[in-house]
Design a protein around this motif. Structure first.
Motif, PDB file in Angstrom:
ATOM      1  N   LYS A 257      20.963  14.053  22.406  1.00  0.00           N
ATOM      2  CA  LYS A 257      22.149  14.083  21.549  1.00  0.00           C
ATOM      3  C   LYS A 257      22.808  12.707  21.496  1.00  0.00           C
ATOM      4  O   LYS A 257      23.653  12.455  20.658  1.00  0.00           O
ATOM      5  N   ASP A 258      22.426  11.817  22.422  1.00  0.00           N
ATOM      6  CA  ASP A 258      23.059  10.505  22.559  1.00  0.00           C
ATOM      7  C   ASP A 258      22.060   9.386  22.221  1.00  0.00           C
ATOM      8  O   ASP A 258      21.867   8.455  22.995  1.00  0.00           O
ATOM      9  N   GLN A 259      21.450   9.489  21.052  1.00  0.00           N
ATOM     10  CA  GLN A 259      20.398   8.557  20.665  1.00  0.00           C
ATOM     11  C   GLN A 259      20.857   7.099  20.699  1.00  0.00           C
ATOM     12  O   GLN A 259      20.126   6.225  21.176  1.00  0.00           O
TER      13      GLN A 259
ATOM     14  N   SER B 202      13.650   9.194   9.205  1.00  0.00           N
ATOM     15  CA  SER B 202      14.927   9.894   9.041  1.00  0.00           C
ATOM     16  C   SER B 202      14.825  11.177   8.231  1.00  0.00           C
ATOM     17  O   SER B 202      15.846  11.816   7.987  1.00  0.00           O
ATOM     18  N   ASP B 203      13.621  11.584   7.830  1.00  0.00           N
ATOM     19  CA  ASP B 203      13.515  12.804   7.013  1.00  0.00           C
ATOM     20  C   ASP B 203      13.068  14.021   7.825  1.00  0.00           C
ATOM     21  O   ASP B 203      12.421  14.919   7.314  1.00  0.00           O
ATOM     22  N   ILE B 204      13.450  14.081   9.080  1.00  0.00           N
ATOM     23  CA  ILE B 204      13.094  15.198   9.953  1.00  0.00           C
ATOM     24  C   ILE B 204      14.150  16.295   9.817  1.00  0.00           C
ATOM     25  O   ILE B 204      15.343  16.016   9.890  1.00  0.00           O
ATOM     26  N   GLU B 205      13.687  17.533   9.652  1.00  0.00           N
ATOM     27  CA  GLU B 205      14.592  18.676   9.523  1.00  0.00           C
ATOM     28  C   GLU B 205      15.637  18.422   8.439  1.00  0.00           C
ATOM     29  O   GLU B 205      16.828  18.652   8.638  1.00  0.00           O
ATOM     30  N   GLY B 206      15.194  17.908   7.304  1.00  0.00           N
ATOM     31  CA  GLY B 206      16.098  17.654   6.188  1.00  0.00           C
ATOM     32  C   GLY B 206      17.109  16.553   6.454  1.00  0.00           C
ATOM     33  O   GLY B 206      18.188  16.528   5.860  1.00  0.00           O
TER      34      GLY B 206
ATOM     35  N   ILE C 176      16.692  12.095  13.579  1.00  0.00           N
ATOM     36  CA  ILE C 176      16.104  10.776  13.339  1.00  0.00           C
ATOM     37  C   ILE C 176      15.249  10.422  14.546  1.00  0.00           C
ATOM     38  O   ILE C 176      15.641  10.662  15.688  1.00  0.00           O
ATOM     39  N   ASN C 177      14.077   9.845  14.293  1.00  0.00           N
ATOM     40  CA  ASN C 177      13.190   9.395  15.364  1.00  0.00           C
ATOM     41  C   ASN C 177      13.036   7.888  15.251  1.00  0.00           C
ATOM     42  O   ASN C 177      12.676   7.374  14.194  1.00  0.00           O
TER      43      ASN C 177
ATOM     44  N   SER D 289      16.775  12.007  17.848  1.00  0.00           N
ATOM     45  CA  SER D 289      18.078  12.665  17.926  1.00  0.00           C
ATOM     46  C   SER D 289      17.901  14.161  17.744  1.00  0.00           C
ATOM     47  O   SER D 289      16.981  14.622  17.072  1.00  0.00           O
ATOM     48  N   SER D 290      18.780  14.919  18.389  1.00  0.00           N
ATOM     49  CA  SER D 290      18.824  16.374  18.203  1.00  0.00           C
ATOM     50  C   SER D 290      20.191  16.863  18.623  1.00  0.00           C
ATOM     51  O   SER D 290      20.649  16.553  19.718  1.00  0.00           O
TER      52      SER D 290
END
Length: 123
Positions: free
Chosen positions: A13-15, A34-38, A42-43, A58-59
């Motif tokens: 949560k703290d990317q 940046s197109d993960i899960e709409g 971001i990876n 990030s999650s």
């Protein structure tokens, strides 16, 4: 199935702070997806001068930071079958994340370690 990449993946949560930590260790951002899960996640893939890599994703849903081994392969379905035949289970049920450039999912081994299985799509 051929492995085309292999590195640790931190889901957090703290990317921002995790990325800063690795930058202080000499890692540089190499690729941002940046197109993960709409766009919800971001990876950021990072690499140091010696070629070591780490990815930081990030999650907002992860209850705590998670660490997995990111394994990039040339054939996602073949690799998925290989790992499930060896007792790995998809921690997300049957969910496979598809983006404009990849397929991936999160697998847990029978003993409890995690891998993120990824295939990058060819242009």
């Amino acid at each position: 199935m051929k492995i085309t990449g292999f590195c640790p993946l931190i889901v957090t949560k703290d990317q921002e702070n995790v990325v800063k930590l690795f930058e202080e260790l000499g890692f540089e951002k190499r690729h941002t997806k940046s197109d993960i899960e709409g766009g919800a996640n971001i990876n950021i893939n990072m690499k140091d001068a010696d070629g070591n890599r780490v990815s930081v994703a990030s999650s907002q849903k992860a209850p705590q930071d998670l660490l997995s081994i990111n394994i990039n392969v040339d054939d996602f379905q073949e690799a998925l079958k290989f790992f499930t035949d060896h007792g790995f289970v998809n921690a997300r049920g049957e969910k496979i994340t598809e983006t404009s450039s990849s397929l991936d999912t999160y697998l847990i081994s029978p003993s409890g370690f995690a891998i993120t299985l990824t295939e990058h799509k060819k242009d």
